[in-house]
Write a protein that holds these residues in place. Structure first.
Motif, PDB file in Angstrom:
ATOM      1  N   TRP A 164       0.948   2.019  12.993  1.00  0.00           N
ATOM      2  CA  TRP A 164       0.016   1.443  13.962  1.00  0.00           C
ATOM      3  C   TRP A 164       0.691   1.238  15.329  1.00  0.00           C
ATOM      4  CZ3 TRP A 164       1.628  -0.405   9.324  1.00  0.00           C
ATOM      5  CH2 TRP A 164       2.678  -1.351   9.351  1.00  0.00           C
ATOM      6  N   SER A 207      -0.458   0.215   4.395  1.00  0.00           N
ATOM      7  CA  SER A 207      -1.786  -0.159   4.879  1.00  0.00           C
ATOM      8  C   SER A 207      -2.015  -1.669   4.878  1.00  0.00           C
ATOM      9  CB  SER A 207      -2.870   0.535   4.049  1.00  0.00           C
ATOM     10  OG  SER A 207      -2.761   0.186   2.674  1.00  0.00           O
ATOM     11  N   THR A 208      -1.359  -2.387   3.962  1.00  0.00           N
ATOM     12  CA  THR A 208      -1.513  -3.848   3.938  1.00  0.00           C
ATOM     13  C   THR A 208      -1.117  -4.446   5.284  1.00  0.00           C
ATOM     14  OG1 THR A 208      -1.106  -3.986   1.552  1.00  0.00           O
ATOM     15  CG2 THR A 208      -0.737  -5.991   2.835  1.00  0.00           C
ATOM     16  N   SER A 227      -4.013   6.743   0.697  1.00  0.00           N
ATOM     17  CA  SER A 227      -3.356   6.077   1.826  1.00  0.00           C
ATOM     18  C   SER A 227      -4.221   6.114   3.076  1.00  0.00           C
ATOM     19  CB  SER A 227      -1.999   6.729   2.112  1.00  0.00           C
ATOM     20  OG  SER A 227      -2.146   8.108   2.408  1.00  0.00           O
ATOM     21  N   GLY A 228      -5.269   6.937   3.059  1.00  0.00           N
ATOM     22  CA  GLY A 228      -6.222   6.973   4.164  1.00  0.00           C
ATOM     23  C   GLY A 228      -7.575   6.418   3.767  1.00  0.00           C
ATOM     24  N   HIS A 234      -0.843  -2.718   8.139  1.00  0.00           N
ATOM     25  CA  HIS A 234      -1.714  -2.154   9.171  1.00  0.00           C
ATOM     26  C   HIS A 234      -2.991  -2.979   9.319  1.00  0.00           C
ATOM     27  CE1 HIS A 234      -4.280   0.497  11.449  1.00  0.00           C
ATOM     28  NE2 HIS A 234      -5.089   0.660  10.431  1.00  0.00           N
ATOM     29  N   TYR A 235      -3.647  -3.271   8.212  1.00  0.00           N
ATOM     30  CA  TYR A 235      -4.904  -4.012   8.283  1.00  0.00           C
ATOM     31  C   TYR A 235      -4.678  -5.440   8.771  1.00  0.00           C
ATOM     32  CZ  TYR A 235      -7.059  -0.136   5.771  1.00  0.00           C
ATOM     33  OH  TYR A 235      -7.521   1.109   5.407  1.00  0.00           O
ATOM     34  N   ILE A 268      -8.685   5.228   9.278  1.00  0.00           N
ATOM     35  CA  ILE A 268      -8.281   3.823   9.333  1.00  0.00           C
ATOM     36  C   ILE A 268      -8.093   3.369  10.784  1.00  0.00           C
ATOM     37  CG2 ILE A 268      -7.315   3.767   7.013  1.00  0.00           C
ATOM     38  CD1 ILE A 268      -4.558   4.186   8.193  1.00  0.00           C
ATOM     39  N   THR A 287       0.188   7.927   6.132  1.00  0.00           N
ATOM     40  CA  THR A 287      -1.233   7.961   5.799  1.00  0.00           C
ATOM     41  C   THR A 287      -1.788   9.380   5.855  1.00  0.00           C
ATOM     42  OG1 THR A 287      -3.433   7.185   6.454  1.00  0.00           O
ATOM     43  CG2 THR A 287      -1.797   7.375   8.201  1.00  0.00           C
ATOM     44  N   GLY A 342       0.845  -1.182   0.000  1.00  0.00           N
ATOM     45  CA  GLY A 342       0.000   0.000   0.000  1.00  0.00           C
ATOM     46  C   GLY A 342       0.882   1.233   0.000  1.00  0.00           C
TER      47      GLY A 342
END
Length: 388
Positions: A166, A118-119, A225-226, A121-122, A195, A189, A114
């Motif tokens: 995170w 983000s990949t 990114s957000g 983070h999730y 997120i 982000t 991401g």
């Protein structure tokens, strides 16, 4: 006009990670769970490739690797490495494509992770047991971009890194580590509150922003990114593509009415891929609102948003003739160019040609700032002494 000796710098491009980025760098205890490239079926009897991580199969969609293709052939289908230009993932081929494109230097965002990580983070958000692995994946990507990609041609790539946002303590530590290794920017982000994290209005990010400011590392807030822009559930993807720049507008308003730039007076922020044509209106609107509403809101009462914008925020454009016509209102020193290779907005292999056309009526000194000098100043990326 764009002079021949201008070394065009693009402040937003993308690297498609090769299959061994993580397998070559993750500690042994994370090797089995780390990101890997696997073969998958398209459902039509054909095979392609995708990343496998945290129990999910995540394809590199074709739209992210379409350099050299006709728009008639664009699509959202998973992409095989063999279907991409080698310049998407191979350093030597990328340099050749940059030469063909007339772009001297690039700053490259992640793909599989991401735009800002983000990949990972999730993944750790869904399973807290994956936090340590996610943090290690960020470290591995940063080592790849610093030690392999950028180190292979240090005058051609501006080294930008991710942080495990995170985890604030790990973020601070990784920022310090990467600064010592020569990083010049951080992808972050654009809307942490969207997120599941504290917003820019909180003091949660202060330890990170303090370190970033001290290390002189600008934040690059890439649109998307957000999260994606909100569109009708039955809208086609073109609606979202056209609206992604709205994310950068929201971020601009959010940050200029927050405590961020008052608390960190030397912090700089680039609005990656957000465009620039909207900036004059948004900044004017912010000043108008500030004049009338600052007295009963918990915002700074002394500094106009427009003054903060000129000092701290930099707009980035691919194709934005409206914005260039308003360049003096925006501020010549606040505009940078981006090529977006190998994404669908890229003008590859004609990026320099296109840029020269849109800068044809712009004074030479201003064109030089937009195409090269602003990026070198913002990201502390001087010309190599061996280059004429």
């Amino acid at each position: 006009m764009l002079a021949e000796d201008v070394q065009v710098i693009s402040v937003d491009d993308h690297v498609i990670e090769h299959p061994r980025v993580w397998t070559d760098r993750l500690p042994a205890r994370f090797q089995e769970a780390g990101p890997k490239v696997v073969d998958i079926s398209t459902g039509e009897g054909e095979r392609t490739q995708a990343w496998q991580f945290a129990g999910n199969t995540i394809p590199t969609i074709g739209l992210n690797a379409v350099a050299g293709k006709d728009p008639h052939d664009f699509g959202l289908e998973p992409a095989h490495f063999d279907d991409m230009l080698p310049g998407c993932y191979d350093l030597t081929a990328r340099l050749a494509d940059m030469d063909l494109d007339g772009v001297h230097a690039q700053m490259c965002f992640p793909s599989f992770p991401g735009f800002a990580g983000s990949t990972f983070h999730y993944a750790q958000q869904a399973d807290p047991n994956l936090r340590e692995l996610s943090n290690a994946c960020v470290t591995a990507w940063n080592d790849f971009i610093l030690d392999e990609w950028c180190a292979g041609a240090p005058d051609r790539f501006i080294p930008m890194v991710m942080v495990p946002f995170w985890d604030i303590d790990a973020t601070v530590a990784e920022t310090k580590r990467c600064a010592e290794k020569g990083a010049k920017a951080i992808t972050f982000t654009e809307a942490p509150h969207r997120i599941g994290l504290p917003s820019f209005h909180s003091d949660h990010w202060d330890p990170f922003l303090s370190v970033a400011q001290e290390a002189d590392l600008p934040l690059c807030l890439h649109f998307g990114s957000g999260g994606a822009p909100e569109v009708a559930p039955d809208a086609n993807f073109a609606v979202a593509v056209a609206l992604f720049g709205m994310n950068s507008q929201f971020t601009t308003v959010d940050m200029l009415f927050s405590r961020t730039f008052h608390q960190f007076p030397d912090l700089r922020v680039a609005l990656s891929e957000g465009g620039i044509g909207w900036i004059p209106y948004i900044v004017e609107r912010l000043d108008y609102v500030w004049e009338r509403h600052r007295w009963y809101n918990d915002i700074n009462k002394e500094v106009k948003p427009s003054d903060l914008f000129r000092k701290h925020i930099f707009g980035c454009f691919i194709a934005d003739e409206a914005g260039l016509e308003m360049r003096d209102t925006i501020g010549i020193d606040n505009i940078m160019f981006e090529g977006d290779y190998p994404h669908s907005d890229s003008n590859f292999p004609h990026s320099r040609k296109h840029l020269a056309e849109v800068l044809h009526d712009v004074p030479d000194d201003d064109a030089r700032k937009i195409a090269e000098d602003n990026a070198r100043r913002v990201f502390n990326f001087p010309r190599a002494t061996s280059v004429a």
